[in-house]
Design an enzyme around this catalytic site. Structure first.
Site, short mmCIF file in Angstrom:
data_model
loop_
_atom_site.label_atom_id
_atom_site.label_comp_id
_atom_site.label_asym_id
_atom_site.label_seq_id
_atom_site.Cartn_x
_atom_site.Cartn_y
_atom_site.Cartn_z
N GLU A 273 -2.59 -3.77 44.80
CA GLU A 273 -2.18 -4.48 45.90
C GLU A 273 -0.92 -4.57 46.17
O GLU A 273 -0.30 -4.66 47.40
CB GLU A 273 -2.77 -6.02 45.61
CG GLU A 273 -4.30 -5.91 45.88
CD GLU A 273 -4.62 -7.70 45.27
OE1 GLU A 273 -4.01 -8.52 45.62
OE2 GLU A 273 -5.89 -7.81 44.83
N HIS B 4 -7.53 -8.08 50.32
CA HIS B 4 -8.87 -8.33 49.97
C HIS B 4 -9.09 -7.38 48.53
O HIS B 4 -8.77 -6.29 48.66
CB HIS B 4 -9.89 -8.36 50.63
CG HIS B 4 -11.42 -8.81 50.19
ND1 HIS B 4 -11.62 -9.71 49.89
CD2 HIS B 4 -12.42 -7.92 49.61
CE1 HIS B 4 -12.89 -10.02 49.56
NE2 HIS B 4 -13.45 -8.80 48.99
N ASN C 169 1.57 -11.63 45.56
CA ASN C 169 1.68 -10.58 46.81
C ASN C 169 2.62 -11.23 47.77
O ASN C 169 3.48 -10.23 48.35
CB ASN C 169 0.13 -10.61 47.42
CG ASN C 169 -0.48 -9.42 46.83
OD1 ASN C 169 -0.12 -8.13 46.78
ND2 ASN C 169 -1.82 -9.64 46.54
N LEU D 194 -15.76 -13.04 57.91
CA LEU D 194 -15.08 -13.11 56.76
C LEU D 194 -14.92 -11.80 56.22
O LEU D 194 -16.04 -10.97 56.09
CB LEU D 194 -15.91 -13.88 55.63
CG LEU D 194 -15.19 -14.01 54.27
CD1 LEU D 194 -13.99 -14.53 54.19
CD2 LEU D 194 -16.05 -14.64 53.32
N ASP D 195 -13.66 -11.05 55.93
CA ASP D 195 -13.46 -9.93 55.21
C ASP D 195 -14.07 -8.62 56.14
O ASP D 195 -14.57 -7.78 55.34
CB ASP D 195 -13.84 -9.92 53.87
CG ASP D 195 -13.36 -10.83 52.84
OD1 ASP D 195 -12.18 -11.16 53.26
OD2 ASP D 195 -13.84 -11.28 51.78
N GLY E 29 1.32 -16.56 44.11
CA GLY E 29 2.14 -15.88 45.19
C GLY E 29 2.56 -14.36 44.80
O GLY E 29 3.72 -13.97 45.35
N MET F 255 -6.95 -19.28 49.98
CA MET F 255 -8.02 -19.21 49.55
C MET F 255 -8.84 -20.55 50.32
O MET F 255 -9.65 -21.16 49.80
CB MET F 255 -8.32 -19.89 47.83
CG MET F 255 -7.58 -18.77 46.90
SD MET F 255 -8.09 -17.12 47.13
CE MET F 255 -9.93 -17.43 46.51
N ARG F 256 -8.70 -20.69 51.72
CA ARG F 256 -9.22 -21.23 52.62
C ARG F 256 -9.76 -20.27 53.74
O ARG F 256 -9.29 -19.45 54.05
CB ARG F 256 -8.48 -22.16 53.30
CG ARG F 256 -7.47 -23.06 52.49
CD ARG F 256 -8.21 -24.13 51.12
NE ARG F 256 -9.31 -24.81 51.99
CZ ARG F 256 -10.22 -25.53 51.27
NH1 ARG F 256 -10.47 -25.31 49.92
NH2 ARG F 256 -11.03 -26.30 51.74
N ILE F 257 -11.34 -20.72 54.00
CA ILE F 257 -11.69 -19.88 55.05
C ILE F 257 -11.25 -20.53 56.47
O ILE F 257 -11.53 -21.73 56.60
CB ILE F 257 -13.25 -19.78 54.96
CG1 ILE F 257 -13.89 -19.09 53.72
CG2 ILE F 257 -14.04 -19.41 56.24
CD1 ILE F 257 -15.14 -19.12 53.45
#
Length: 195
Positions: free
Chosen positions: A174, A109, A14, A144-145, A12, A90-92
């Site tokens: 970031e 990202h 960020n 995605l992204d 965590g 980290m889950r789509i």
């Protein structure tokens, strides 16, 4: 005052920078830190900062992303966020989940999108011989992204860089970029930030 929920999967770093930034005259405040991993180190850090936390272990929903997201929606909707920040989550997410928060969900990202969506961004930048790398904050869309870019920060690629060395410098960028973009977004200011 905008209400911000942050989704994490790990330490965590960020998330910490975002929470630390939301003080004083900032137009937003953190209302929930949630994770797909009940053992994510960032949850204890959030609790130490006085922010409510929730965890929904994705491992209990193998092969059923919709059921996982339905469980995650419970604490999220209880927190009534105006803005949802993905910070190392980290889950789509399924299109249905993304559309529920359309125009309210931000992600960071570790590449200069549209270059290198997905994983292994630093290794890919080095393999391509890029002179610079960086990070992007964008609105989340079902692809995605791929959402509209709200800000980017650039870092030089140095001779002898490894993916880990480059990742460490990008992470520092970031930590500057995401809080700056969130402040602007929460204030309703248009345009993008380039650092």
């Amino acid at each position: 005052m905008k209400r911000v929920a942050i989704l994490i999967s790990g330490g965590g770093s960020n998330m910490i920078r975002l929470v630390e930034s939301m003080t004083g005259d900032h137009p937003a405040r953190p209302v929930l830190i949630a994770s797909n991993d009940p053992f994510a180190a960032g949850l204890a850090k959030a609790e130490a900062m006085g922010v409510p936390t929730a965890a929904v272990d994705h491992r209990g929903f193998r092969g059923d992303r919709a059921a996982f997201e339905a469980a995650l929606l419970g604490p999220l909707l209880d927190a009534r966020p105006d803005i949802l920040c993905l910070a190392g989550f980290m889950r789509i997410l399924t299109p249905g989940f993304v559309e529920r928060f359309q125009g309210q969900m931000l992600n960071i990202h570790p590449s200069l999108l549209p270059k290198y969506p997905g994983l292994h961004t630093h290794a890919r930048a080095l393999e391509a011989g890029d002179a610079e790398a960086g990070c992007t904050v964008h609105l989340v869309t079902p692809v995605l992204d791929d959402g509209p870019v709200l800000g980017q920060a650039r870092v030089p690629v140095l001779a002898g860089d490894t993916p880990d060395a480059l990742a460490a410098r990008v992470l520092t960028a970031e930590h500057r970029l995401y809080p700056a973009v969130l402040r602007r977004f929460a204030a309703g200011q248009a345009g993008r930030i380039d650092l």
